[in-house]
Motif scaffolding. Structure first.
Motif, PDB file in Angstrom:
ATOM      1  N   SER A  11       0.834  -1.206   0.000  1.00 30.02           N
ATOM      2  CA  SER A  11       0.000   0.000   0.000  1.00 30.02           C
ATOM      3  C   SER A  11       0.860   1.242   0.000  1.00 30.02           C
ATOM      4  O   SER A  11       0.518   2.251  -0.587  1.00 30.02           O
ATOM      5  CB  SER A  11      -0.956  -0.019   1.188  1.00 30.02           C
ATOM      6  N   SER A  12       2.051   1.183   0.617  1.00 31.89           N
ATOM      7  CA  SER A  12       2.929   2.355   0.579  1.00 31.89           C
ATOM      8  C   SER A  12       3.515   2.525  -0.812  1.00 31.89           C
ATOM      9  O   SER A  12       3.763   3.632  -1.261  1.00 31.89           O
ATOM     10  CB  SER A  12       4.009   2.254   1.646  1.00 31.89           C
ATOM     11  N   LEU A  13       3.730   1.412  -1.533  1.00 34.70           N
ATOM     12  CA  LEU A  13       4.212   1.514  -2.910  1.00 34.70           C
ATOM     13  C   LEU A  13       3.148   2.144  -3.791  1.00 34.70           C
ATOM     14  O   LEU A  13       3.441   2.924  -4.676  1.00 34.70           O
ATOM     15  CB  LEU A  13       4.579   0.126  -3.449  1.00 34.70           C
ATOM     16  N   ILE A  14       1.922   1.805  -3.551  1.00 34.03           N
ATOM     17  CA  ILE A  14       0.825   2.387  -4.326  1.00 34.03           C
ATOM     18  C   ILE A  14       0.747   3.866  -4.038  1.00 34.03           C
ATOM     19  O   ILE A  14       0.576   4.668  -4.937  1.00 34.03           O
ATOM     20  CB  ILE A  14      -0.504   1.669  -3.998  1.00 34.03           C
ATOM     21  N   GLN A  15       0.930   4.247  -2.813  1.00 37.42           N
ATOM     22  CA  GLN A  15       0.920   5.666  -2.465  1.00 37.42           C
ATOM     23  C   GLN A  15       2.112   6.356  -3.101  1.00 37.42           C
ATOM     24  O   GLN A  15       1.975   7.456  -3.617  1.00 37.42           O
ATOM     25  CB  GLN A  15       0.968   5.848  -0.941  1.00 37.42           C
ATOM     26  N   ASN A  16       3.273   5.730  -3.036  1.00 39.69           N
ATOM     27  CA  ASN A  16       4.481   6.339  -3.637  1.00 39.69           C
ATOM     28  C   ASN A  16       4.310   6.467  -5.151  1.00 39.69           C
ATOM     29  O   ASN A  16       4.668   7.476  -5.732  1.00 39.69           O
ATOM     30  CB  ASN A  16       5.712   5.500  -3.317  1.00 39.69           C
ATOM     31  N   SER A  17       3.816   5.423  -5.784  1.00 40.00           N
ATOM     32  CA  SER A  17       3.675   5.503  -7.233  1.00 40.00           C
ATOM     33  C   SER A  17       2.621   6.534  -7.591  1.00 40.00           C
ATOM     34  O   SER A  17       2.727   7.209  -8.600  1.00 40.00           O
ATOM     35  CB  SER A  17       3.345   4.137  -7.823  1.00 40.00           C
ATOM     36  N   GLY A  18       1.628   6.700  -6.783  1.00 36.19           N
ATOM     37  CA  GLY A  18       0.617   7.727  -7.020  1.00 36.19           C
ATOM     38  C   GLY A  18       1.228   9.106  -6.897  1.00 36.19           C
ATOM     39  O   GLY A  18       0.987   9.990  -7.698  1.00 36.19           O
ATOM     40  N   SER A  19       2.047   9.303  -5.909  1.00 38.20           N
ATOM     41  CA  SER A  19       2.665  10.604  -5.742  1.00 38.20           C
ATOM     42  C   SER A  19       3.735  10.826  -6.803  1.00 38.20           C
ATOM     43  O   SER A  19       3.943  11.929  -7.269  1.00 38.20           O
ATOM     44  CB  SER A  19       3.180  10.763  -4.329  1.00 38.20           C
ATOM     45  N   GLU A  20       4.396   9.723  -7.224  1.00 34.89           N
ATOM     46  CA  GLU A  20       5.377   9.860  -8.308  1.00 34.89           C
ATOM     47  C   GLU A  20       4.672  10.196  -9.610  1.00 34.89           C
ATOM     48  O   GLU A  20       5.170  10.996 -10.396  1.00 34.89           O
ATOM     49  CB  GLU A  20       6.176   8.562  -8.463  1.00 34.89           C
ATOM     50  N   GLU A  21       3.511   9.627  -9.824  1.00 36.73           N
ATOM     51  CA  GLU A  21       2.751   9.951 -11.036  1.00 36.73           C
ATOM     52  C   GLU A  21       2.275  11.389 -11.005  1.00 36.73           C
ATOM     53  O   GLU A  21       2.318  12.087 -12.021  1.00 36.73           O
ATOM     54  CB  GLU A  21       1.550   8.995 -11.170  1.00 36.73           C
ATOM     55  N   ASP A  22       1.845  11.838  -9.829  1.00 33.64           N
ATOM     56  CA  ASP A  22       1.445  13.241  -9.689  1.00 33.64           C
ATOM     57  C   ASP A  22       2.636  14.157  -9.927  1.00 33.64           C
ATOM     58  O   ASP A  22       2.513  15.185 -10.594  1.00 33.64           O
ATOM     59  CB  ASP A  22       0.867  13.504  -8.284  1.00 33.64           C
TER      60      ASP A  22
END
Length: 155
Positions: A11-22
């Motif tokens: 779930s932290s990877l999903i959050q990180n990838s979401g913030s990286e995409e942003d």
């Protein structure tokens, strides 16, 4: 626990990838804005350059026109000068010729005046006095020098 830790790290990877995409989207958006801004700046620069070129071409055209007018004026003035110079040369020659003629006539008058006693004496030629009076060589106006001025040559 392993599964729970795996889930939490997932779930932290999903959050990180979401913030990286942003973050990547933000960077891409900034790049697009910068690219649009650069294109607009380049367009304005090309327009300024074209306007400057047009102004210079207009100035070249105006200067060529003025140059042509000046050259035409110089040519006209040169032709007038040459015409006046030619007329001046003719007048100088005429003055010289007339001066020589005047000098010759004055010499003739001087010669006649100095010999007036010999040639004009009626007793020398046994002529009557009336003939001596009518003789054009004995007229008083011939004893005067002939004078001329440049005013008689004005047309």
């Amino acid at each position: 626990m392993a599964s729970s830790s795996g889930t939490s790290s997932g779930s932290s990877l999903i959050q990180n990838s979401g913030s990286e995409e942003d973050l990547q989207a933000l960077i891409d958006q900034r790049k697009r804005k910068r690219m649009i801004s650069n294109r607009e700046s380049a367009r304005r620069s090309r327009m300024r350059k074209q306007k400057h070129l047009d102004d210079l071409m207009s100035q070249v055209s105006q200067l060529r026109k003025e140059n042509h007018q000046i050259v035409t004026g110089i040519n006209i003035t040169t032709q007038r000068f040459l015409s006046v110079e030619a007329a001046n040369s003719i007048l100088r020659v005429q003055i010289s010729e007339l001066s020589n003629r005047l000098e010759s006539l004055n010499e003739i008058i001087g010669f006649l005046s100095s010999n007036n006693g010999v040639l004009g004496d009626s007793s020398t030629f046994n002529e009557p006095a009336a003939d001596s009076f009518l003789n054009p060589w004995n007229m008083a106006y011939l004893n005067q020098p002939i004078m001329a001025s440049a005013e008689i040559f004005h047309c």
